[in-house]
Design an enzyme around this catalytic site. Structure first.
Site, short mmCIF file in Angstrom:
data_model
loop_
_atom_site.label_atom_id
_atom_site.label_comp_id
_atom_site.label_asym_id
_atom_site.label_seq_id
_atom_site.Cartn_x
_atom_site.Cartn_y
_atom_site.Cartn_z
CG ASP A 1 -1.99 -1.05 1.18
OD1 ASP A 1 -1.75 -2.10 0.55
OD2 ASP A 1 -3.06 -0.84 1.78
CE LYS B 1 -5.47 2.04 2.47
NZ LYS B 1 -4.31 1.38 3.12
CE LYS C 1 -6.95 -1.33 2.53
NZ LYS C 1 -5.57 -1.82 2.82
#
Length: 335
Positions: free
Chosen positions: A172, A235, A271
């Site tokens: 991430d 995300k 996400k």
């Protein structure tokens, strides 16, 4: 109950598989500035649409339990605290492997259900990998100077490479917000492409930190640029900003994903992270995914919740479904 659960939450085997088993990686594409500049976001219309979502769906009984089970398979169970210890990470991994009490899972026909991943800082990758060995649950690591993303570029790339070497299967990364705020789309594209290359076989999730991007139009454009540069997921947030995942932002990002798929044939995951702590909120996000992207995105290889406390509330709701009684929150500790 079993058929309804299978429809909403997939099989236990599917829940435990890594993303690359199902969906090809996003290879990216050359930066298309005409496409980026054409991206618009009508805030008032987006906010009106988002405001209707919580009241439009009402899931009850077996159907609600099935959707909550699906939500569990899409959780990146996360600990990102300065006082993380090996023991805490090991307990979190144990929870990822057995997220709900065994008798409750038996009652709803889903023994062996797991979360989608465990997300940690770099120095906790090794104990997490060890604790999850043989389960099929991937370890995700936050990287690139998380959460601000302001460390030197060569160090951010090196951090990714170290995390992959230590066994992280998902990375991430955080983008440089200033590149979005100043309209440096080429710079953002080059940065994201470098991060993607450093990840190698590991999936890369691009954290946009949407609460710091200023406008929904910036969110739309940053989403497109990161996908063009090869992001496997986009995300919302690090969870450390003052504003994290919201429904308007989610709507913008999902529509960017849909447009990218329609033009390229490549599915990119989504996400939302930060602030999603209640089971009822998870159901709203899942319904939005279904409406905007379709059923294919309701799988852990294309959708994740960045959350931890969410799991505790889902477990409470499932206990109520099975027993007819609510338990107190402290009975559902995560780590």
């Amino acid at each position: 109950m079993t058929n309804q659960t299978d429809t909403a939450s997939g099989s236990v085997t599917e829940g435990g598989l890594l993303p690359q088993v199902h969906e090809p990686r996003n290879p990216g594409m050359p930066l298309d500035m005409d496409w980026v500049r054409a991206a618009r976001a009508n805030r008032s219309a987006i906010e009106r649409r988002a405001a209707t979502l919580p009241g439009r769906r009402s899931l009850k009984k077996d159907y609600q339990a099935a959707w909550l089970a699906r939500a569990i398979t899409c959780i990146d169970l996360t600990t990102l605290a300065g006082d993380d210890t090996v023991g805490r990470v090991e307990r979190l991994c144990a929870k990822a492997k057995a997220p709900v009490r065994a008798d409750l899972l038996e009652a709803i026909g889903l023994p062996g259900l797991t979360t989608g991943a465990v997300c940690v800082y770099h120095d906790m990758i090794a104990p997490a990998v060890k604790a999850l060995d043989g389960t099929g649950i991937p370890v995700a690591a936050v990287s690139t100077g998380f959460p601000a993303g302001l460390s030197p570029m060569h160090l951010r790339v090196a951090e990714i490479e170290e995390s992959v070497k230590d066994g992280a299967e998902e990375i991430d990364i955080v983008i440089s917000r200033r590149k979005v705020l100043t309209g440096d789309w080429q710079g953002l594209y080059d940065e994201m492409a470098a991060f993607r290359a450093a990840c190698g076989e590991a999936h890369v999730k691009a954290i946009l930190a949407t609460g710091e991007l200023g406008t929904l139009q910036n969110v739309a454009r940053a989403s497109l640029v990161c996908m063009m540069a090869g992001a496997d997921f986009i995300k919302t947030s690090t969870g450390k900003e003052s504003v994290n995942a919201t429904l308007p932002v989610s709507l913008v990002m999902m529509r960017a994903i849909r447009e990218y798929y329609e033009r390229t044939g490549v599915r990119v995951g989504y996400k939302p992270a930060g602030g999603i702590s209640k089971a009822k909120d998870a159901l709203v996000y899942l319904s939005l995914v279904k409406e905007e992207l379709g059923d294919r995105w309701l799988r852990p290889d294309l959708f994740r919740f960045g959350a931890s406390s969410l799991l505790g509330d889902i477990e409470r709701q499932l206990e109520h479904h099975v027993t007819g009684a609510y338990s107190v929150g402290w009975r559902h500790a995560l780590a």
